[in-house]
Design an enzyme around this catalytic site. Structure first.
Site, PDB file in Angstrom:
ATOM      1  N   GLU A  96     -11.289   0.103  -3.768  1.00  0.00           N
ATOM      2  CA  GLU A  96     -10.496   0.622  -2.635  1.00  0.00           C
ATOM      3  C   GLU A  96      -9.236   1.296  -3.167  1.00  0.00           C
ATOM      4  O   GLU A  96      -8.994   1.345  -4.371  1.00  0.00           O
ATOM      5  CB  GLU A  96     -10.120  -0.506  -1.661  1.00  0.00           C
ATOM      6  CG  GLU A  96      -9.209  -1.560  -2.279  1.00  0.00           C
ATOM      7  CD  GLU A  96      -8.931  -2.735  -1.346  1.00  0.00           C
ATOM      8  OE1 GLU A  96      -9.434  -2.779  -0.221  1.00  0.00           O
ATOM      9  OE2 GLU A  96      -8.185  -3.641  -1.782  1.00  0.00           O
TER      10      GLU A  96
ATOM     11  N   ASP B  35       0.810  -1.225   0.000  1.00  0.00           N
ATOM     12  CA  ASP B  35       0.000   0.000   0.000  1.00  0.00           C
ATOM     13  C   ASP B  35       0.848   1.281   0.000  1.00  0.00           C
ATOM     14  O   ASP B  35       0.646   2.173   0.836  1.00  0.00           O
ATOM     15  CB  ASP B  35      -0.920   0.020   1.243  1.00  0.00           C
ATOM     16  CG  ASP B  35      -1.752  -1.231   1.398  1.00  0.00           C
ATOM     17  OD1 ASP B  35      -2.155  -1.804   0.375  1.00  0.00           O
ATOM     18  OD2 ASP B  35      -2.011  -1.624   2.566  1.00  0.00           O
TER      19      ASP B  35
HETATM   20  O1  FUB Z   1      -3.351  -3.578   3.363  1.00  0.00           O
HETATM   21  C1  FUB Z   1      -4.680  -3.787   3.793  1.00  0.00           C
HETATM   22  C2  FUB Z   1      -5.648  -3.451   2.707  1.00  0.00           C
HETATM   23  O2  FUB Z   1      -5.362  -4.229   1.558  1.00  0.00           O
HETATM   24  C3  FUB Z   1      -5.560  -2.029   2.200  1.00  0.00           C
HETATM   25  O3  FUB Z   1      -6.133  -1.097   3.051  1.00  0.00           O
HETATM   26  C4  FUB Z   1      -6.218  -2.196   0.889  1.00  0.00           C
HETATM   27  O4  FUB Z   1      -6.075  -1.120   0.018  1.00  0.00           O
HETATM   28  C5  FUB Z   1      -5.570  -3.460   0.390  1.00  0.00           C
HETATM   29  O5  FUB Z   1      -4.328  -3.215  -0.218  1.00  0.00           O
END
Ligand code: FUB
Length: 319
Positions: free
Chosen positions: A221, A14
């Site tokens: 996301e 991330d």
């Molecule tokens: O790293 C945890 C979660 O997985 C993140 O918040 C999302 O964007 C995905 O990458």
């Protein structure tokens, strides 16, 4: 440019990259080497601290500055320090991060310090009115900061259809408009929203909102905002179809028109990124799970150069 992990002594994911003080600083999640079962709620992502990375240049070696903030230093949080971002204003560096509160609800918190690599001191409470995950903080040319955020499934974006948390709420039916990432300007002190979050609507080229069933284009996301040649680029992950895609607008608040794919699926379930300019060139920071041989919750951050075509579109790339 070799697409090697930036660091291999810890698992990282991330990546939110920013140029501060002439260096590239990368704000990643710090994946743990836990033996846990995977599920669609993301219980396998049990991260407990943040390490900030930096580079003199994107092609050069990477420094791990060590632990900058730990879960035990965040009074309101109970678990799961997920994808963070950072910003600089009025002489302070701000780290924005999602975590579950003591009731298990994802909120977004702020910590701040005097150095880009931390250490950071957390505010006692999460940002008022915050929910869900994956904050991205963007500074516009007029000095206004905007936060984009939100994530489906384990990220709980679907749990707020009425403004109240509904634990078992589901995403909309396939023929209804998709859920949108949220956007809110930040107050000048950087620790609260200036206005309640609103939808950053993403449409097709006819101006119709993308539908929930359009899962190779709709938002899932990991939002990122950057501005190139006067256009606002909102890029994000499509989640269950594992793509990085983008949409553009003439306003930081949207609506955004879907434009295309940036990155094809990587090894691992999640895909998450940032786009940043460094000395006139543009770079995509992203992650995959190659360092762990494909374990979705043990990821590694990588970088590659990103190119625009003459019409402002982003040249799609492979991992
Ligand atoms: O790293 C945890 C979660 O997985 C993140 O918040 C999302 O964007 C995905 O990458």
């Amino acid at each position: 440019m070799a697409r090697k992990p930036l660091v291999s002594h810890i698992y990282t994911a991330d990546p939110s990259a920013h140029v501060f003080e002439g260096r590239m600083y990368i704000y990643p999640s710090h994946d743990l080497s836990l033996e846990v079962e995977e599920n669609d709620l993301g219980d396998q992502y049990q991260m407990a601290d943040y390490h900030i990375l930096s580079q003199e240049t994107p092609e050069g070696p990477t420094t791990d500055h060590g632990e900058a903030l730990h879960l035990r230093q965040v009074p309101w949080a109970s678990r799961q320090l997920w994808a963070p971002d950072a910003a600089f204003n009025h002489g302070r560096y701000y780290l924005y991060f999602p975590a579950r509160d003591k009731q298990g609800i994802f909120r977004i918190g702020v910590a701040s310090g005097l150095r880009p690599e931390g250490p950071f001191t957390a505010e006692p409470e999460p940002i008022k009115g915050s929910f869900s995950i994956d904050p991205c903080v963007f500074r516009d040319d007029d000095g206004t900061f905007y936060m984009y955020f939100g994530g489906l499934w384990g990220g709980q974006l679907q749990c707020w259809p009425t403004g109240q948390f509904i634990a078992d709420a589901t995403t909309p039916p396939a023929d209804q408009p998709a859920l949108c990432p949220k956007v809110a300007p930040l107050r000048d002190d950087m620790i609260e929203f200036a206005r309640p979050p609103a939808d950053a609507v993403i449409t097709d080229d006819k101006g119709q909102p993308l539908l929930a069933g359009d899962n190779t284009r709709r938002y899932f996301e990991g939002p990122w905002m950057h501005k190139h040649a006067g256009t606002y680029y909102l890029s994000y992950s499509t989640g269950d179809t594992h793509l990085l895609v983008y949409a553009t607008s003439k306003s930081p608040l949207g609506p955004f028109t879907y434009r295309g794919q940036i990155l094809s699926p990587v090894v691992g379930w999640t895909t998450h990124h940032s786009i940043v300019e460094f000395k006139g060139r543009w770079f995509l920071y992203y992650h995959d799970s190659t360092l762990s041989g494909g374990v979705s919750h043990r990821r590694c951050v990588k970088v590659q150069e990103l190119f625009y075509e003459a019409d402002g579109s982003i040249r799609p790339m492979g991992p």
